[in-house]
Enzyme design. Structure first.
Site, PDB file in Angstrom:
ATOM      1  N   LYS A 171      98.687 103.018  61.081  1.00  0.00           N
ATOM      2  CA  LYS A 171      98.092 104.424  61.619  1.00  0.00           C
ATOM      3  C   LYS A 171      99.141 105.159  61.713  1.00  0.00           C
ATOM      4  CE  LYS A 171      94.596 105.756  61.046  1.00  0.00           C
ATOM      5  NZ  LYS A 171      93.782 106.450  59.879  1.00  0.00           N
ATOM      6  N   ILE A 191      93.418 106.682  41.287  1.00  0.00           N
ATOM      7  CA  ILE A 191      93.854 107.682  40.158  1.00  0.00           C
ATOM      8  C   ILE A 191      95.364 107.687  40.012  1.00  0.00           C
ATOM      9  CG2 ILE A 191      93.612 109.860  39.382  1.00  0.00           C
ATOM     10  CD1 ILE A 191      91.236 110.296  40.981  1.00  0.00           C
ATOM     11  N   VAL A 199      81.193  99.760  71.047  1.00  0.00           N
ATOM     12  CA  VAL A 199      80.189  99.314  71.972  1.00  0.00           C
ATOM     13  C   VAL A 199      79.051 100.263  71.755  1.00  0.00           C
ATOM     14  CG1 VAL A 199      81.293 100.738  73.698  1.00  0.00           C
ATOM     15  CG2 VAL A 199      80.034  98.733  74.322  1.00  0.00           C
ATOM     16  N   TYR A 222      96.809  97.352  62.745  1.00  0.00           N
ATOM     17  CA  TYR A 222      96.092  98.505  62.465  1.00  0.00           C
ATOM     18  C   TYR A 222      96.846  99.707  63.055  1.00  0.00           C
ATOM     19  CZ  TYR A 222      92.776 102.402  63.303  1.00  0.00           C
ATOM     20  OH  TYR A 222      92.095 103.459  63.235  1.00  0.00           O
ATOM     21  N   ARG A 277      86.385 104.108  78.459  1.00  0.00           N
ATOM     22  CA  ARG A 277      86.911 104.736  76.993  1.00  0.00           C
ATOM     23  C   ARG A 277      86.492 106.127  77.114  1.00  0.00           C
ATOM     24  NH1 ARG A 277      88.197 100.158  77.382  1.00  0.00           N
ATOM     25  NH2 ARG A 277      88.437  98.705  75.674  1.00  0.00           N
ATOM     26  N   ASN A 335      87.528 107.265  70.619  1.00  0.00           N
ATOM     27  CA  ASN A 335      86.051 106.348  70.253  1.00  0.00           C
ATOM     28  C   ASN A 335      85.389 107.437  69.476  1.00  0.00           C
ATOM     29  OD1 ASN A 335      86.970 103.596  71.078  1.00  0.00           O
ATOM     30  ND2 ASN A 335      87.743 105.091  72.680  1.00  0.00           N
ATOM     31  N   SER A 389      95.136 107.705  64.757  1.00  0.00           N
ATOM     32  CA  SER A 389      94.370 106.943  65.770  1.00  0.00           C
ATOM     33  C   SER A 389      95.152 106.908  67.070  1.00  0.00           C
ATOM     34  CB  SER A 389      94.275 105.483  65.328  1.00  0.00           C
ATOM     35  OG  SER A 389      93.580 104.798  66.210  1.00  0.00           O
TER      36      SER A 389
END
Length: 200
Positions: free
Chosen positions: A94, A4, A134, A90, A158, A119, A66
């Site tokens: 972030k 926009i 996973v 990545y 994790r 995660n 992240s």
């Protein structure tokens, strides 16, 4: 993704109290193959948002950052003060976006919170591509009556967090009086991949 014009976005957001910024690309391996695409989608788009809301009197701007910014952390559980070691395009995008937001928060009186998500999993997780988490992959294999694919010895750990817990965290910081801070959002403990396979 849609775009926009800045003046139109500013007009749409004129009476907005809260902005939850969750937009972006999030596939680590894909970012290695196409870093420019990730920089444009994650960094440039965040900059466009910040420019569009300049001058608005927001109650809070909440960014979905992240935990990838920690790379392979030495300490588990990992503190927000842990060393930053971005290991993929990545993660770079972030963390760069987070830095831009927090700089704007300090210099332009933007009440912002950055949440470093670990995660995240939930019912609508995508289990049909090579970048799936996973848990999503295991669920897909289980529902197809296939053997679960455990890489290595399965002792890797994790920090997993359910999507509704992430939503609750976002709402909590939005309503709080805290601003211009960074928080980790994950489980209080790490889970072995082997344990998840056993549960399923």
């Amino acid at each position: 993704m849609w775009f926009i014009k800045k003046k139109n976005l500013s007009k749409l957001l004129k009476d907005t109290d809260y902005i939850f910024h969750l937009a972006g690309l999030s596939k680590v391996r894909e970012s290695i193959n196409n870093p420019h695409k990730y920089y444009k989608a994650n960094v440039i788009s965040t900059l466009n948002i910040l420019n569009s809301i300049h001058g608005l009197k927001l109650k809070k701007f909440i960014y979905s950052a992240s935990a990838s910014c920690y790379g392979d952390p030495e300490e588990i559980p990992t503190s927000e003060k842990a060393k930053i070691q971005v290991l993929s395009p990545y993660a770079v995008t972030k963390w760069t976006s987070e830095e831009m937001i927090m700089h704007r928060a300090r210099t332009s009186k933007l009440p912002a919170i950055s949440l470093r998500l670990f995660n995240v999993y939930g019912p609508r997780s995508n289990a049909f591509n090579q970048y799936s988490s996973v848990i999503s992959i295991f669920l897909k294999q289980r529902l197809s009556n296939k053997s679960l694919t455990v890489v290595g010895d399965g002792l890797q750990t994790r920090s997993f967090i359910y999507v509704s817990d992430v939503v609750n965290a976002m709402i909590a910081v939005a309503k709080s009086k805290v601003s211009n801070e960074i928080f980790n959002v994950g489980s209080h403990k790490s889970t072995k991949i082997k344990k998840i396979a056993q549960l399923l």
